[in-house]
Scaffold this motif. Structure first.
Motif, mmCIF file in Angstrom:
data_model
loop_
_atom_site.group_PDB
_atom_site.id
_atom_site.type_symbol
_atom_site.label_atom_id
_atom_site.label_comp_id
_atom_site.label_asym_id
_atom_site.label_seq_id
_atom_site.Cartn_x
_atom_site.Cartn_y
_atom_site.Cartn_z
ATOM 1 N N GLY A 117 -24.750 66.901 -9.076
ATOM 2 C CA GLY A 117 -24.560 65.479 -9.277
ATOM 3 C C GLY A 117 -23.731 64.887 -8.163
ATOM 4 O O GLY A 117 -23.458 65.540 -7.150
ATOM 5 N N VAL A 118 -23.328 63.644 -8.366
ATOM 6 C CA VAL A 118 -22.514 62.952 -7.367
ATOM 7 C C VAL A 118 -21.389 62.203 -8.062
ATOM 8 O O VAL A 118 -21.427 61.941 -9.267
ATOM 9 C CB VAL A 118 -23.345 61.954 -6.527
ATOM 10 N N ARG A 119 -20.389 61.872 -7.269
ATOM 11 C CA ARG A 119 -19.329 60.978 -7.739
ATOM 12 C C ARG A 119 -19.056 59.934 -6.673
ATOM 13 O O ARG A 119 -19.033 60.248 -5.485
ATOM 14 C CB ARG A 119 -18.038 61.745 -8.035
ATOM 15 N N GLN A 120 -18.846 58.715 -7.123
ATOM 16 C CA GLN A 120 -18.274 57.676 -6.285
ATOM 17 C C GLN A 120 -17.139 57.059 -7.079
ATOM 18 O O GLN A 120 -17.344 56.542 -8.182
ATOM 19 C CB GLN A 120 -19.294 56.602 -5.910
ATOM 20 N N ILE A 121 -15.929 57.145 -6.555
ATOM 21 C CA ILE A 121 -14.770 56.609 -7.268
ATOM 22 C C ILE A 121 -14.925 55.105 -7.439
ATOM 23 O O ILE A 121 -15.244 54.388 -6.489
ATOM 24 C CB ILE A 121 -13.476 56.972 -6.521
ATOM 25 N N LEU A 122 -14.704 54.623 -8.658
ATOM 26 C CA LEU A 122 -14.953 53.231 -8.999
ATOM 27 C C LEU A 122 -13.696 52.461 -9.375
ATOM 28 O O LEU A 122 -13.764 51.244 -9.598
ATOM 29 C CB LEU A 122 -15.936 53.160 -10.187
ATOM 30 N N ASN A 123 -12.551 53.137 -9.427
ATOM 31 C CA ASN A 123 -11.331 52.537 -9.973
ATOM 32 C C ASN A 123 -10.925 51.230 -9.292
ATOM 33 O O ASN A 123 -10.640 51.207 -8.100
ATOM 34 C CB ASN A 123 -10.151 53.498 -9.857
ATOM 35 N N LEU A 161 -13.037 55.880 -13.445
ATOM 36 C CA LEU A 161 -12.837 54.459 -13.658
ATOM 37 C C LEU A 161 -11.680 54.245 -14.626
ATOM 38 O O LEU A 161 -11.136 55.198 -15.175
ATOM 39 C CB LEU A 161 -14.108 53.811 -14.203
ATOM 40 N N TYR A 162 -11.309 53.008 -14.821
ATOM 41 C CA TYR A 162 -10.244 52.641 -15.745
ATOM 42 C C TYR A 162 -10.829 52.017 -17.017
ATOM 43 O O TYR A 162 -11.991 51.574 -17.028
ATOM 44 C CB TYR A 162 -9.291 51.644 -15.088
ATOM 45 N N PRO A 163 -10.036 51.939 -18.087
ATOM 46 C CA PRO A 163 -10.527 51.341 -19.331
ATOM 47 C C PRO A 163 -11.086 49.936 -19.159
ATOM 48 O O PRO A 163 -12.070 49.567 -19.827
ATOM 49 C CB PRO A 163 -9.280 51.347 -20.223
ATOM 50 N N SER A 164 -10.523 49.143 -18.276
ATOM 51 C CA SER A 164 -10.999 47.774 -18.070
ATOM 52 C C SER A 164 -12.421 47.719 -17.523
ATOM 53 O O SER A 164 -13.061 46.668 -17.559
ATOM 54 C CB SER A 164 -10.068 47.024 -17.116
ATOM 55 N N GLN A 165 -12.922 48.865 -17.043
ATOM 56 C CA GLN A 165 -14.263 48.924 -16.459
ATOM 57 C C GLN A 165 -15.277 49.584 -17.389
ATOM 58 O O GLN A 165 -16.453 49.713 -17.034
ATOM 59 C CB GLN A 165 -14.207 49.705 -15.142
ATOM 60 N N THR A 186 -10.389 61.837 -18.710
ATOM 61 C CA THR A 186 -10.076 61.263 -20.025
ATOM 62 C C THR A 186 -10.045 59.736 -19.984
ATOM 63 O O THR A 186 -9.344 59.087 -20.766
ATOM 64 C CB THR A 186 -8.730 61.819 -20.549
ATOM 65 N N GLY A 187 -10.802 59.161 -19.065
ATOM 66 C CA GLY A 187 -10.870 57.704 -18.976
ATOM 67 C C GLY A 187 -9.706 57.059 -18.258
ATOM 68 O O GLY A 187 -9.571 55.834 -18.263
ATOM 69 N N MET A 188 -8.854 57.863 -17.623
ATOM 70 C CA MET A 188 -7.742 57.364 -16.803
ATOM 71 C C MET A 188 -6.977 56.223 -17.484
ATOM 72 O O MET A 188 -6.992 55.076 -17.034
ATOM 73 C CB MET A 188 -8.221 56.963 -15.408
ATOM 74 N N PHE A 189 -6.290 56.591 -18.554
ATOM 75 C CA PHE A 189 -5.530 55.662 -19.380
ATOM 76 C C PHE A 189 -4.284 55.224 -18.621
ATOM 77 O O PHE A 189 -3.193 55.742 -18.822
ATOM 78 C CB PHE A 189 -5.171 56.374 -20.681
ATOM 79 N N VAL A 190 -4.458 54.260 -17.738
ATOM 80 C CA VAL A 190 -3.386 53.881 -16.815
ATOM 81 C C VAL A 190 -2.357 52.947 -17.443
ATOM 82 O O VAL A 190 -1.161 53.073 -17.202
ATOM 83 C CB VAL A 190 -3.980 53.279 -15.524
ATOM 84 N N ASP A 191 -2.798 52.000 -18.259
ATOM 85 C CA ASP A 191 -1.886 51.004 -18.832
ATOM 86 C C ASP A 191 -1.393 51.462 -20.201
ATOM 87 O O ASP A 191 -1.547 50.781 -21.211
ATOM 88 C CB ASP A 191 -2.592 49.650 -18.935
#
Length: 297
Positions: A117-123, A161-165, A186-191
């Motif tokens: 597969g592939v990844r492109q960081i979207l954050n 990505l972040y939850p907002s996305q 784990t969905g990068m729970f940043v906030d």
């Protein structure tokens, strides 16, 4: 303990260029200066110690964006080398789906046996401390159009990505139901320090989990919890498993990035403690079988 690790990184600074390691700095994920050294399969196995690492999946390590295929070429040579135990057994390669040459890059990646597969960081985040890319790729027509190319090669897409996305991500997954999407970290729970932030993560994960072609890696929690304990990880692990179900969740290490905040063995033993009362079949799925199935290794 036997594990299949679906999220590791390798790099050879003698032979390859990684811009972020050429001039490392300090960010919310730690001090990259301590990562400025080669990290190879032998180093990963040494870190694993008494954890029996059966297989692993390499996720692109922000290699030179001018030549993303070179990273895949190198990783395949590592896997093919004698004594490597065929690791990395799966390769998640880098691609910019907004680029004019996206189709050619995917074609080149697909030529290697271990590419999965592939990844492109979207954050994207309003706080520059957390913003990676500064643009909403998932809202760009050309980028979205190129996602359809993944099906041609049978590739999955790793979503960082972040939850907002997550609402945009769910829309994307529903538009490409024949492609497997895998949420990173784990969905990068940043906030996480606000009620609204927790709600955004929880509801965003539920929205993604409604898409049958979306799975999640329980990993990267230490990036936001540098002094983590088993108890500090527990609510995020259990909430994620409850949301996606045992069949669409898998544990991963994010090594060597998360090595800054704890040992490989301590991390996997923490996971094991958190799901200690799960059935043997459920543990087998979370620690090995789901990763093997989703990455076809």
């Amino acid at each position: 303990m036997k594990v299949v690790d679906p999220h590791i990184h390798l790099w050879d600074l003698e032979t390859h260029h990684y811009p972020w390691l050429a001039n490392p700095g300090v960010s919310f994920v730690g001090d990259a200066r301590v990562l400025k050294h080669d990290y190879l399969i032998a180093d990963l196995l040494k870190d694993a110690g008494d954890i029996e690492l059966l297989k692993c999946v390499h996720v692109e390590a922000n290699h030179d964006p001018k030549d993303p295929v070179e990273e895949t070429r190198w990783l395949q040579s590592v896997a093919d080398a004698a004594g490597s135990r065929s690791m990395p057994n799966g390769i998640v390669a880098a691609v910019d789906l907004a680029a004019d040459n996206a189709a050619e890059v995917l074609e080149a990646h697909a030529a290697f046996a271990n590419t999965r597969g592939v990844r492109q960081i979207l954050n994207v985040h309003h706080d520059k401390l957390y913003d990676y890319v500064g643009r909403h790729f998932m809202r760009e027509a050309a980028w979205r159009e190129n996602v359809r190319l993944l099906r041609r090669h049978g590739m999955s897409f790793d979503m960082q990505l972040y939850p907002s996305q997550m609402e945009d991500a769910a829309e994307l997954a529903n538009a490409h139901r024949d492609t497997q999407f895998i949420v990173n970290h784990t969905g990068m729970f940043v906030d996480r320090n606000s009620v609204a932030g927790y709600r955004a993560w929880r509801e965003g994960m539920k929205t993604l989990a409604q898409c049958p072609n979306v799975a999640v890696k329980i990993s990267g929690l230490a990036m936001f919890d540098h002094k983590w304990t088993t108890e500090s990880l527990r609510p995020y692990v259990l909430e994620t498993i409850d949301t996606f179900g045992v069949d669409r969740a898998m544990f991963a290490s994010n090594f060597p990035v998360d090595r800054q905040f704890g040992s490989y063995g301590d991390l996997w033993r923490a996971y094991a403690s958190i799901v200690g009362d799960a059935s043997d079949a459920e543990k087998d799925a979370l620690f090995a079988r789901n990763a093997e199935r989703l990455y076809r290794i």
